[in-house]
Design a protein around this motif. Structure first.
Motif, PDB file in Angstrom:
ATOM      1  N   GLU A  60      71.091   1.761  31.002  1.00 17.00           N
ATOM      2  CA  GLU A  60      69.755   0.817  30.850  1.00 17.00           C
ATOM      3  C   GLU A  60      69.910  -0.371  30.342  1.00 17.00           C
ATOM      4  OE1 GLU A  60      67.115   4.736  29.059  1.00 17.00           O
ATOM      5  OE2 GLU A  60      68.570   3.725  27.759  1.00 17.00           O
ATOM      6  N   ILE A  61      70.877  -0.855  29.678  1.00 20.62           N
ATOM      7  CA  ILE A  61      71.409  -2.085  29.383  1.00 20.62           C
ATOM      8  C   ILE A  61      71.696  -2.976  30.539  1.00 20.62           C
ATOM      9  CG2 ILE A  61      72.874  -3.575  28.159  1.00 20.62           C
ATOM     10  CD1 ILE A  61      73.410  -1.384  26.147  1.00 20.62           C
ATOM     11  N   VAL A  62      72.578  -2.381  31.418  1.00 22.83           N
ATOM     12  CA  VAL A  62      72.883  -3.218  32.547  1.00 22.83           C
ATOM     13  C   VAL A  62      71.709  -3.455  33.415  1.00 22.83           C
ATOM     14  CG1 VAL A  62      74.293  -3.166  34.748  1.00 22.83           C
ATOM     15  CG2 VAL A  62      74.946  -2.492  32.738  1.00 22.83           C
ATOM     16  N   ALA A  63      70.779  -2.256  33.870  1.00 22.21           N
ATOM     17  CA  ALA A  63      69.521  -2.426  34.490  1.00 22.21           C
ATOM     18  C   ALA A  63      68.617  -3.459  33.944  1.00 22.21           C
ATOM     19  CB  ALA A  63      68.839  -1.052  34.350  1.00 22.21           C
ATOM     20  N   ASP A  64      68.589  -3.470  32.577  1.00 15.77           N
ATOM     21  CA  ASP A  64      67.615  -4.455  32.070  1.00 15.77           C
ATOM     22  C   ASP A  64      68.003  -6.045  32.365  1.00 15.77           C
ATOM     23  OD1 ASP A  64      65.293  -3.497  31.140  1.00 15.77           O
ATOM     24  OD2 ASP A  64      65.892  -3.551  29.020  1.00 15.77           O
ATOM     25  N   SER A  65      69.318  -6.270  32.427  1.00 12.29           N
ATOM     26  CA  SER A  65      70.184  -7.571  32.462  1.00 12.29           C
ATOM     27  C   SER A  65      70.046  -7.898  33.677  1.00 12.29           C
ATOM     28  CB  SER A  65      71.427  -7.495  32.137  1.00 12.29           C
ATOM     29  OG  SER A  65      72.181  -6.897  33.022  1.00 12.29           O
ATOM     30  N   THR A  66      69.460  -7.357  34.913  1.00 13.15           N
ATOM     31  CA  THR A  66      69.665  -7.842  36.171  1.00 13.15           C
ATOM     32  C   THR A  66      68.711  -8.980  36.413  1.00 13.15           C
ATOM     33  OG1 THR A  66      67.971  -6.257  36.930  1.00 13.15           O
ATOM     34  CG2 THR A  66      70.579  -5.507  37.258  1.00 13.15           C
ATOM     35  N   ASN A  67      67.477  -9.244  35.664  1.00  9.49           N
ATOM     36  CA  ASN A  67      66.679 -10.164  35.991  1.00  9.49           C
ATOM     37  C   ASN A  67      67.403 -11.721  35.354  1.00  9.49           C
ATOM     38  OD1 ASN A  67      64.753  -9.096  37.345  1.00  9.49           O
ATOM     39  ND2 ASN A  67      63.737  -8.321  35.300  1.00  9.49           N
ATOM     40  N   SER A  68      68.107 -11.439  34.353  1.00  8.63           N
ATOM     41  CA  SER A  68      69.133 -12.706  33.775  1.00  8.63           C
ATOM     42  C   SER A  68      70.059 -13.209  34.640  1.00  8.63           C
ATOM     43  CB  SER A  68      69.539 -12.287  32.424  1.00  8.63           C
ATOM     44  OG  SER A  68      68.841 -11.998  31.596  1.00  8.63           O
ATOM     45  N   ILE A  69      71.004 -12.582  35.146  1.00 11.25           N
ATOM     46  CA  ILE A  69      71.899 -13.042  36.251  1.00 11.25           C
ATOM     47  C   ILE A  69      72.203 -11.947  37.383  1.00 11.25           C
ATOM     48  CG2 ILE A  69      74.579 -13.514  36.439  1.00 11.25           C
ATOM     49  CD1 ILE A  69      73.130 -15.257  34.645  1.00 11.25           C
ATOM     50  N   GLN A  70      71.700 -12.492  38.381  1.00  8.81           N
ATOM     51  CA  GLN A  70      71.901 -11.621  39.638  1.00  8.81           C
ATOM     52  C   GLN A  70      73.190 -11.948  40.565  1.00  8.81           C
ATOM     53  OE1 GLN A  70      68.431 -11.472  41.998  1.00  8.81           O
ATOM     54  NE2 GLN A  70      66.872 -11.229  40.033  1.00  8.81           N
ATOM     55  N   LEU A 219      75.972 -23.670  37.268  1.00  7.48           N
ATOM     56  CA  LEU A 219      77.497 -22.826  37.387  1.00  7.48           C
ATOM     57  C   LEU A 219      77.431 -21.386  37.524  1.00  7.48           C
ATOM     58  CD1 LEU A 219      79.809 -25.323  35.138  1.00  7.48           C
ATOM     59  CD2 LEU A 219      79.546 -25.263  37.608  1.00  7.48           C
ATOM     60  N   VAL A 220      76.628 -20.981  36.640  1.00  6.14           N
ATOM     61  CA  VAL A 220      76.659 -19.453  36.700  1.00  6.14           C
ATOM     62  C   VAL A 220      76.002 -18.801  37.960  1.00  6.14           C
ATOM     63  CG1 VAL A 220      74.536 -19.232  35.145  1.00  6.14           C
ATOM     64  CG2 VAL A 220      76.202 -17.595  35.017  1.00  6.14           C
ATOM     65  N   ASP A 221      75.045 -19.700  38.239  1.00  7.69           N
ATOM     66  CA  ASP A 221      74.591 -18.997  39.648  1.00  7.69           C
ATOM     67  C   ASP A 221      75.252 -19.207  40.622  1.00  7.69           C
ATOM     68  OD1 ASP A 221      71.953 -18.861  38.126  1.00  7.69           O
ATOM     69  OD2 ASP A 221      71.380 -20.875  38.652  1.00  7.69           O
ATOM     70  N   MET A 222      76.417 -20.113  40.628  1.00  4.78           N
ATOM     71  CA  MET A 222      77.272 -20.170  41.805  1.00  4.78           C
ATOM     72  C   MET A 222      78.500 -19.032  41.686  1.00  4.78           C
ATOM     73  SD  MET A 222      77.920 -24.137  42.491  1.00  4.78           S
ATOM     74  CE  MET A 222      77.926 -24.933  40.811  1.00  4.78           C
ATOM     75  N   VAL A 223      78.751 -18.972  40.512  1.00  6.78           N
ATOM     76  CA  VAL A 223      79.975 -17.868  40.359  1.00  6.78           C
ATOM     77  C   VAL A 223      79.862 -16.530  39.660  1.00  6.78           C
ATOM     78  CG1 VAL A 223      81.503 -19.930  40.434  1.00  6.78           C
ATOM     79  CG2 VAL A 223      80.864 -18.992  38.509  1.00  6.78           C
ATOM     80  N   GLY A 224      78.723 -16.458  38.884  1.00  7.20           N
ATOM     81  CA  GLY A 224      78.324 -15.376  38.195  1.00  7.20           C
ATOM     82  C   GLY A 224      79.014 -15.311  36.955  1.00  7.20           C
ATOM     83  N   ARG A 225      79.044 -14.340  36.103  1.00  9.20           N
ATOM     84  CA  ARG A 225      79.323 -14.587  34.702  1.00  9.20           C
ATOM     85  C   ARG A 225      80.840 -14.218  34.610  1.00  9.20           C
ATOM     86  NH1 ARG A 225      76.340 -14.206  30.180  1.00  9.20           N
ATOM     87  NH2 ARG A 225      74.550 -13.479  31.505  1.00  9.20           N
ATOM     88  N   ASP A 226      81.355 -13.337  35.455  1.00 13.01           N
ATOM     89  CA  ASP A 226      83.176 -13.337  35.454  1.00 13.01           C
ATOM     90  C   ASP A 226      83.910 -14.346  35.677  1.00 13.01           C
ATOM     91  OD1 ASP A 226      82.480 -10.589  35.108  1.00 13.01           O
ATOM     92  OD2 ASP A 226      82.800  -9.962  37.103  1.00 13.01           O
ATOM     93  N   ASP A 227      83.372 -15.324  36.385  1.00 18.48           N
ATOM     94  CA  ASP A 227      84.238 -16.493  36.690  1.00 18.48           C
ATOM     95  C   ASP A 227      83.774 -17.832  36.086  1.00 18.48           C
ATOM     96  OD1 ASP A 227      86.177 -15.040  38.161  1.00 18.48           O
ATOM     97  OD2 ASP A 227      85.176 -15.246  39.915  1.00 18.48           O
ATOM     98  N   LEU A 228      82.701 -17.388  35.324  1.00 14.32           N
ATOM     99  CA  LEU A 228      82.046 -18.780  34.460  1.00 14.32           C
ATOM    100  C   LEU A 228      83.025 -19.492  33.810  1.00 14.32           C
ATOM    101  CD1 LEU A 228      79.677 -20.447  33.872  1.00 14.32           C
ATOM    102  CD2 LEU A 228      79.139 -18.830  32.110  1.00 14.32           C
ATOM    103  N   MET A 229      83.970 -19.084  32.868  1.00 18.30           N
ATOM    104  CA  MET A 229      85.049 -19.800  32.390  1.00 18.30           C
ATOM    105  C   MET A 229      85.904 -20.718  33.112  1.00 18.30           C
ATOM    106  SD  MET A 229      87.558 -18.448  29.622  1.00 18.30           S
ATOM    107  CE  MET A 229      89.210 -19.777  28.954  1.00 18.30           C
ATOM    108  N   ASN A 230      86.440 -19.898  34.222  1.00 17.32           N
ATOM    109  CA  ASN A 230      87.226 -20.933  35.038  1.00 17.32           C
ATOM    110  C   ASN A 230      86.444 -21.984  36.012  1.00 17.32           C
ATOM    111  OD1 ASN A 230      88.795 -20.517  38.102  1.00 17.32           O
ATOM    112  ND2 ASN A 230      89.951 -20.758  36.273  1.00 17.32           N
TER     113      ASN A 230
END
Length: 530
Positions: A60-70, A219-230
């Motif tokens: 449910e947490i993940v489902a709720d989060s999809t509006n923030s970062i797709q 930046l987060v829209d281009m690469v997503g959360r996983d690669d944001l730091m890089n």
């Protein structure tokens, strides 16, 4: 009384139990705002007081989060290899964000554009100094170019949170290109005066007030959360690669052709980044916001003020920007009046008699080399373990290196000392940016990055103005030394805050990783090691 977005349950999750000793809940500092849906239309604020708790599964947490970062399908997706890269430096993974097509386009275009930007920065400083010979006016132009960021950035932040970020960045890059061509035309026709430089610098500052929050949030829209730091680290690397090349090219062009052609080259360089942005396929929709713009701005400031780790990082950034960074605007004085010997070989090689311009290019390029190495060091990291200690250590290293540079009378020794100056300040800036971005929810990202830009660039003009005035009274070396000492004191203060803010930072990072859908085992390992 617990605080949570209206209509959303409190969170109980095994990862939270193990890392935080209990559920996070909905605290006043918006710890779990990242998993909220978009704010309710017509509501006065995105957050309302609520009583009672309910359990929720990870799904449910993940489902709720999809509006923030797709996810951006056009990027080609991120692979599942992050779990093996969680610790320490991993040089083979230093370019992992470049596997995203959108970031490849951004990286290539922005690198060309930033080389032009640094060429204009150096040429403009030299032009002002040549026209006036005044350290105060050098600082004043820096003030005029950056104070709009401090004043207008909150509006830029809500623009990044409300509108399509891709279009925002295209608009700001286009406006910057037009301003560069205007300055080039005035200079090449020999009509430029300090007044025109002030006006154009202020106009560019207004553009940057929208560009910085928009670009950082994009930046987060281009690469997503996983690669944001890089992506943040590579963005800093690109900035500093341009910082090495741009001043060196500017030194040659100014000495051979004059400042106007540097401004013209900068205008042309924007074409590359604009084309790259237009070729991107990014899922960055406009965000529907129910509250008023004023309430929206207040909400961003309230989040920063109530979140101790982010507040401490931004305060330290502000201290360094206001007291340490003015050394950049005073560099023409060092190149012309203080470091008299050196640079003759390069000047002879390019057939230039303007030794001051050549020395300025070498000095700025040396700081850029150090900064590039610092950004690459961060790019090789995986995870945020120990990053807060890096911030404190690098701030202190920057201050000490700056003090040593201020008292050097040897040109080549000064060049060497600028390497650690650039290295430490870039590591501090990029590490602070990374920590803030992994703690902030996407719904507030633009506004928080607006505050970041206010502290990073907005306070710098006050420091530039003060530094220019002090340089006229005390001399440039003492002014730079005082700034270095202030940076060291700021590092000591931040180090004393770390024990108090580390626990809250772990909770914030955990909340954002849960919103991103990471497995509990990875969350526990990553946050527990911070």
């Amino acid at each position: 009384m617990a605080y949570r977005p209206r209509g959303h349950p409190a969170i109980h999750h095994p990862a939270v139990e193990r890392v935080c000793g209990g559920d996070i809940g909905w605290s006043r500092d918006y710890v779990l705002v990242a998993i909220a849906r978009r704010p309710v239309h017509g509501s006065r604020s995105s957050y309302t007081a609520a009583e009672g708790d309910a359990t929720s599964s990870k799904d449910e947490i993940v489902a709720d989060s999809t509006n923030s970062i797709q996810p951006n399908v056009a990027n080609g997706g991120a692979s599942a290899e992050q779990a093996a890269e969680r610790r320490g430096l991993n040089w083979q993974a230093a370019g992992r964000a470049l596997r995203h097509r959108n970031f490849q386009l951004f990286f290539g275009g922005q690198l060309i554009s930033l080389i032009g930007t640094w060429m204009q920065t150096v040429a403009q400083s030299w032009l002002v100094y040549k026209l006036t010979g005044s350290g105060l006016l050098l600082g004043s132009v820096g003030f005029a170019s950056q104070i709009p960021v401090f004043l207008v950035a909150p509006i830029g932040g809500i623009t990044a949170d409300r509108m399509n970020r891709q279009r925002v960045v295209i608009a700001t890059q286009t406006a910057s290109m037009i301003l560069a061509f205007i300055l080039a035309a005035l200079t090449l026709t020999h009509r430029v005066t300090v007044t025109e430089i002030f006006i154009l610098a202020a106009a560019l500052g207004v553009v940057n007030a929208f560009d910085i929050p928009g670009r950082q949030s994009f930046l987060v829209d281009m690469v997503g959360r996983d690669d944001l730091m890089n992506a943040i680290a590579l963005n800093s690397s690109m900035f500093n690669a341009a910082r090495v090349i741009g001043p060196a090219v500017a030194g040659v062009l100014v000495a051979r052709l004059g400042e106007g052609w540097c401004f013209f080259a900068n205008g042309v360089s924007y074409i590359a980044v604009i084309i790259g942005l237009m070729l991107m396929r990014v899922n960055s929709p406009a965000r529907a916001i129910g509250s008023s713009p004023i309430e929206h701005i207040k909400e961003g400031f309230r989040f920063v003020n109530d979140t101790a780790p982010i507040r401490a990082l931004l305060l330290l950034l502000g201290v360094v920007s206001a007291t340490g960074m003015p050394y950049v605007v005073l560099m023409p004085i060092f190149a012309d009046r203080i470091l008299h010997s050196g640079g003759q070989e390069l000047a002879s090689l390019i057939g230039s008699h303007d030794l001051g311009a050549v020395r300025l290019g070498i000095l700025m390029g040396a700081a850029g080399v150090g900064a590039l190495l610092g950004a690459l060091t961060l790019a090789a990291r995986s995870g945020v373990k120990g990053l807060s200690r890096w911030v404190a250590t690098c701030c202190a290293g920057f201050g000490v290196s700056l003090m040593l540079f201020s008292f050097s009378k040897s040109f080549w020794l000064s060049v060497v000392l600028l390497l650690p100056v650039g290295y430490f300040i870039m590591l501090q800036m990029a590490a602070s940016n990374t920590l803030i971005q992994v703690m902030v929810p996407d719904a507030l990202r633009g506004r928080v990055m607006a505050v970041y830009s206010m502290m990073f660039m907005g306070l710098a003009p006050l420091g530039s103005l003060m530094g220019g005035a002090l340089a006229d009274r005390l001399g440039a070396p003492w002014t730079v030394a005082i700034g270095g000492a202030a940076a060291v004191m700021g590092a000591v203060w931040f180090g004393m805050q770390l024990p108090q803010i580390r626990g809250e930072a772990r909770k914030l990072i955990l909340a954002q990783q849960m919103a991103g859908g990471e497995p509990a085992e990875e969350i526990t390992a990553t946050v527990g090691e911070k």
